[in-house]
Structures are given as C-alpha cells and as structure tokens.
Design a protein around this motif. Structure first.
Motif: not given
Lengths: 117, 108
Positions: B34, B36, B38, B42-44, B46, B49, B87, B89, B97, B99, B101
């Motif tokens: 997947g 992402y 960010q 803030k939160a990542p 998606r 997928y 990112y 994943l 899982l 991620f 870098g």
C-alpha cells in the motif's frame, strides 16, 4: 463517520509505564482487526502491534515485544496499548488504526508519548 | 524480515510535474503493498492498496503499479495539496507490517 480517538499519552520517566486508549466509533468495532503504529519525532512510521477482531491473536514488532501489550474491549469499542519499561527511544506519536484490505485504512489523530527524566 | 527501501528519500518538483516514487522489497511480496500520504501534523492517509487499487475518494492522478519486489507510486500532475511525505507499506508478512523509509515531496 469512522472515528478513532487516542488518549493517554504524556510525559513519563524512563522505566515507567503508560496505558494508551483508542476509542472507536462509526463502524462495527468488533468486526475489525486493529493496529498500533508510532512515529518518532522527525522520523518515519513504525508498525508496532496487531490484534485480531476477537482479541485472541496478537503480534508485536521486535522493538516492543515483551514490554508492550495490546488488548481490546469490544463491548466498549476500545483498543488499548499497555507500555511498560519505557525507554527514551519510545518517544513518539502513537496512532491506532483500523485494518481493511490487510493494511490500515482509518487512523486516529495520534497521542504523544515523551519518555524523559 | 522483509525490508522496504524507498527512493528517493526526498525530491523537489513543481506544480504540474509528473512524480514517481519507487519502493523495493527485500524479497518478493506479490502485490501486497500500500501507499500512504502524510502531511505535517496529520495522520497518514491511505492512497493505494493491493499495489494498484485506488482508495475511495483519492484523486485519479495518483496511481500505483508493480509486483514482486519493485513498486511505483505515480502522481500524474502534481497539485499544491500533494506536497507531503509518502510511505509504502508491505503486508506480505501480515499481520507483521513494514513501512518504507518515506519520500518527502517538496516544492521546487
């Protein structure tokens, strides 16, 4: 609307403990697997832990295995992370995340944990 | 353990540019990947997928491709709101899982 709200972060001394909570709403919590993911200041994302929908199966990253415990209360729509023997390198924002299609789809806003004397 | 290597770690681009980010797995992971986005503070979020499936609500200028060990996230025409860190994943070792870098996309 799916919502995940973390709480419980704060400042803790090295060797101390903290329990994070994640309150879920807007979906059938008991039907979803859940993760905890963290992000150290200025760094990338690190997967920490997984829990099955029933709570019977859990997994951890090597970096926290034996120190952190993931759990859930499906009656309360809540996810938890018990963190013991905390170290300076555990300082991070901690996110809870719902799993769908094998990866996190919805994330909380995160809670900051600072480990320092 | 499966390691994920993203490149570049950062890039500068202009609005309207086509941007490509690569993620390489240390072993074959089929299409178990997947992507992402960010933004600071803030939160990542998606975006992609199963390597190439677009998350509902994500603009079609984002696309993913690849299988096995090499994967690509492409932004066909960079928009101002796309400046962020991206990112990959992997979930081939689910529920463990990993991620990548991260790749920071900055304004040129």
């Amino acid at each position: 609307e799916v919502q995940l709200v973390e709480s419980g972060g704060g400042l803790v001394q090295p060797g101390g403990s903290l329990r994070l909570s994640c309150a879920a709403s807007g979906f059938t919590f008991r039907s979803y697997e859940m993760n905890w993911v963290r992000q150290a200041p200025g760094k990338g994302l690190e997967w920490l832990s997984y829990i099955s929908s029933s709570g019977t199966t859990v997994y951890y990253a090597d970096s926290v295995k034996g120190r952190f415990t993931i759990s859930r209360d499906n009656a309360k729509n809540s996810l938890y992370l018990q963190m013991n023997s905390l170290r300076a390198e555990d300082t991070a924002i901690y996110y809870c995340a719902r799993v769908s299609e094998w990866t996190p789809d919805y994330w909380g806003q995160g809670t900051l944990v600072t480990v320092s004397s | 353990d499966i390691q994920m290597t993203q490149s570049p770690s950062s890039l500068s681009a202009s609005v309207g540019d086509r941007v490509t980010i690569t993620c390489r797995a240390s072993q074959g992971i089929r299409n178990d990947l997947g992507w992402y986005q960010q933004k600071p503070g803030k939160a990542p979020k998606r975006l992609i997928y199963a390597a190439s499936s677009l998350q509902s609500g994500v603009p079609s200028r984002f696309s993913g491709s690849g299988s096995g060990t090499e994967f690509t996230l492409t932004i066909s025409s960079l928009q101002p709101e796309d400046f962020a860190t991206y990112y990959c994943l992997q979930h081939n070792s689910y529920p463990l899982l990993t991620f990548g870098g991260g790749t920071k996309v900055e304004i040129k």
